[in-house]
Design an enzyme around this catalytic site. Structure first.
Site, PDB file in Angstrom:
ATOM      1  N   GLY A 126       0.829  -1.197   0.000  1.00 51.24           N
ATOM      2  CA  GLY A 126       0.000   0.000   0.000  1.00 51.24           C
ATOM      3  C   GLY A 126       0.862   1.244   0.000  1.00 51.24           C
TER       4      GLY A 126
ATOM      5  N   VAL B  34       1.807   2.841   6.339  1.00 49.58           N
ATOM      6  CA  VAL B  34       0.975   3.668   7.222  1.00 49.58           C
ATOM      7  C   VAL B  34       0.617   2.900   8.492  1.00 49.58           C
ATOM      8  CG1 VAL B  34      -0.044   5.101   5.415  1.00 49.58           C
ATOM      9  CG2 VAL B  34      -1.201   2.979   6.079  1.00 49.58           C
ATOM     10  N   ASP B  35       0.767   1.568   8.468  1.00 49.50           N
ATOM     11  CA  ASP B  35       0.350   0.764   9.622  1.00 49.50           C
ATOM     12  C   ASP B  35       1.328   0.826  10.797  1.00 49.50           C
ATOM     13  OD1 ASP B  35      -2.081  -0.200   8.626  1.00 49.50           O
ATOM     14  OD2 ASP B  35      -1.043  -1.665   7.393  1.00 49.50           O
TER      15      ASP B  35
ATOM     16  N   GLU C  23     -10.321  -0.737  11.675  1.00 54.43           N
ATOM     17  CA  GLU C  23     -11.111  -1.644  10.823  1.00 54.43           C
ATOM     18  C   GLU C  23     -11.028  -3.098  11.285  1.00 54.43           C
ATOM     19  OE1 GLU C  23      -9.605  -2.148   6.777  1.00 54.43           O
ATOM     20  OE2 GLU C  23      -7.578  -1.642   7.406  1.00 54.43           O
TER      21      GLU C  23
ATOM     22  N   TYR D 128      -8.877   5.366   1.458  1.00 58.31           N
ATOM     23  CA  TYR D 128      -7.602   5.757   0.839  1.00 58.31           C
ATOM     24  C   TYR D 128      -7.177   7.177   1.200  1.00 58.31           C
ATOM     25  CZ  TYR D 128      -7.614   1.724  -2.383  1.00 58.31           C
ATOM     26  OH  TYR D 128      -7.580   0.469  -2.932  1.00 58.31           O
TER      27      TYR D 128
END
Lengths: 413, 413
Positions: free
Chosen positions: B10, B136-137, B240, B289
């Site tokens: 990603g 981003v995680d 999520e 996104y």
């Protein structure tokens, strides 16, 4: 003479800039004593929940999204139906010697201006009532655009532009579709604004679905397939209020067909359709409140207009223009020139300005050149908002309410 | 010697800053000939889809979110399983005289570094392989933080702060709850970052739900009710990947109970629960996104680190450090000091760093002071990105791919 200012309806990134415009302009008038702000709009007036704005830092207000004084969703009943509400309203106005009302809101708020102005005239109460427009939906008639819209539009167009970069990068051998749902139950102005993100036909969004055009499933899916075959991906904007050929919102149809209510709106349904019918990978985003609260990315033009209609509202009021709304008039597109004029609130209250057909492309799936020309100046200009520790500083009202002068009021209805 | 750079997984707001760091650093080394970039990560290497970066404007890359060269999601098989893939990979490396590989990605990409480095050693092919972290995680072990995370965190914390102003303003007599879903299937770093939005206990978010803590429906609903009774509203962040007491994602449970798949994730389910069980009005937002592509609101610290790990990757490579990842090391919190070190890719590949219990409040519903202390410096600093007509300018690769030297390759699997 004192003034009363109140905020109504869904808040925006710049409604506080209108408040700042009102307060700053009033401070310059020797004839104006205090500017009171009602907490939660007209409800605060009925509840006698008022702030004295004397100590408010208007420069800080300018950088703060949301409604600093609180807003409400409340349709003022007619005086014939609920005379007690009007009796109360004028009792509070009288108790605080309020001779001017500035109501900052959308179509419904302009209806309130009309009702209150008429009642004051009937009662012989000396009040000048002026509407200050505000809505991210851009659906107020009589104003070329509505403060709040430009900032939400800038945020959404930027978001679509950025998400487009993301989806394009992630595109492999299989197609990939991104669907962004935006606000707009009846009008497609915010959806249309995302079209600005594309500086060429290859850039996102490739399709823009507005409530003004009945959703044609087959034509839509054919276009998605076309775009994916050309670029490998496709980005779609969907207005929450997208409707089918029978005029029913897509979400209602989905609910009936599937027997349950989704929280996500038409965008989620469109994304599902893409997966089911075309088999493409798909992502669904819904910025929801983020789009109307994005104070970190305001349109400088929008904020300037929000301030200007607030300040002009005070001038119209002082000039005795009762029952009018301060409206934006466009003088030219390029260079973008505008001024503020007065329009009769009665002539525009409760109307809803939809995206004209000429602003929509012939196939109904995008925005026309004329539409782009209208939208472009409204998102112009960036503002570096003050930040601490990486996050925007906001002005938070921490004054106590004024001590109450009147007994409690409860609507008999 | 030539280098190969590729982006994987990603994409983020700043992965192109790492690309800029690589290209700029390589340009300073006389011993380095060309820097090739593979289109869509390792797939571009196998497909022989390569760009020559000689003409790339690295200053413009810095301001462009997404992956300028294209990314991919592809787990490199083991050489034992698919030797032909490795034969092809080294054939392409040899054809372009590539002696250094810089792979920019997450945990899986570090696994690729390990596999390729081992294969090169076995084959006697002169290659130095270096990992450049990105996600981003924030879930890569061995690095104090991961480039990409700080910008997504800044965007989400800002969004929650702004939406909080909105919900607070709209609060009337009935309770109102806003739920924002953020990325994080297994880790709650992004959810945790939104806690920074609250400068006091009264500010949003009031509750942060992370996958590291099993969702306790009753405790959660009791807290929502408490907050609404105190403030009139409540704002909740939901990762999520939120899981129930049995370790199953909330979304799977909802699917089984209701018999359908939602596109929205755990946040939608939590919002639905608030409506059903507490009867409060509720709104659900999911920036999807948008949160990892928000180049208009990058963390200056994050972008600096992204650039630094790219540049350091080249230096490690030139120093012959094979099979390592350029990692961020924190030297102090306040003032925030950091440097870049090498860690063995084999020691961290495929691991997943979760939010430590000490970063989570005792009740499991928010972030602890220690967590805030860790997160705060990562979102620091704003960048005024260049804009035209109100929207950010992006760098778009428009060079043709290099003419191919080798025949087509197709995996027999």
């Amino acid at each position: 003479m004192n003034l009363l200012y109140a905020q109504s309806g869904g808040v925006t990134a710049v409604i506080n800039a209108s408040a700042a415009g009102v307060i700053d302009a009033a401070r310059k008038h020797a004839a104006i004593g205090k500017v009171f702000a009602a907490r939660h709009g007209i409800l605060g007036l009925l509840d006698e929940a008022l702030y004295d704005t004397a100590g408010v830092d208007t420069a800080a207000l300018l950088n703060t999204p949301g409604g600093a004084f609180g807003s409400c969703r409340f349709d003022l009943p007619s005086e014939a139906d609920e005379p007690a509400v009007y009796d109360r309203l004028f009792a509070v106005l009288q108790a605080y010697r309020i001779g001017g009302l500035l109501y900052n809101g959308g179509n419904g708020s302009m209806d309130l201006i009309v009702k209150v102005a008429e009642s004051a005239r009937r009662r012989g109460y000396p009040l000048i009532s002026v509407g200050v427009p505000k809505t991210v939906d851009n659906d107020i008639e009589g104003s070329d655009c509505c403060p709040g819209f430009g900032s939400a539009a800038k945020y959404l167009a930027t978001s679509m532009r950025e998400a487009g970069r993301d989806v394009a990068a992630m595109t492999g051998r299989s197609g990939r579709v991104f669907v962004m749902e935006v606000m707009g139950r009846n009008v497609g102005w915010l959806a249309a604004s995302t079209a600005l993100a594309a500086r060429s036909a290859d850039e996102a969004p490739h399709i823009v679905l507005m409530p003004e055009v009945a959703f044609d499933e087959e034509a839509f899916l054919a276009r998605v397939r076309q775009v994916v075959e050309r670029l490998g991906y496709c980005a779609v904007t969907v207005a929450e209020g997208l409707k089918g050929a029978d005029g029913r919102p897509l979400m209602e149809q989905a609910r009936d067909a599937r027997g349950y209510v989704q929280l996500g709106g038409a965008g989620e349904e469109v994304a599902r359709l893409i997966g089911e019918r075309l088999g493409y990978k798909h992502h669904y985003g819904n910025p929801d409140y983020l789009q109307r609260a994005a104070g970190h990315w305001m349109s400088a033009t929008d904020r300037e207009q929000a301030y200007a209609v607030g300040a002009a509202g005070v001038e119209l009021l002082m000039a005795g223009q009762d029952g009018v709304m301060a409206a934006i008039r466009r003088l030219s597109d390029q260079p973008y020139c505008w001024d503020v004029i007065a329009v009769q609130a009665a002539s525009i209250a409760n109307l809803e300005r939809r995206v004209p057909r000429a602003f929509i492309s012939d196939d109904g799936l995008h925005v026309s050149e004329l539409g782009r020309r209208y939208l472009l100046p409204l998102i112009a200009g960036e503002i570096a908002v003050p930040c601490t520790d990486g996050l925007p500083d906001h002005y938070i009202m921490d004054f106590p309410l004024m001590p109450r002068l009147l007994p409690d009021f409860r609507r008999s209805a």
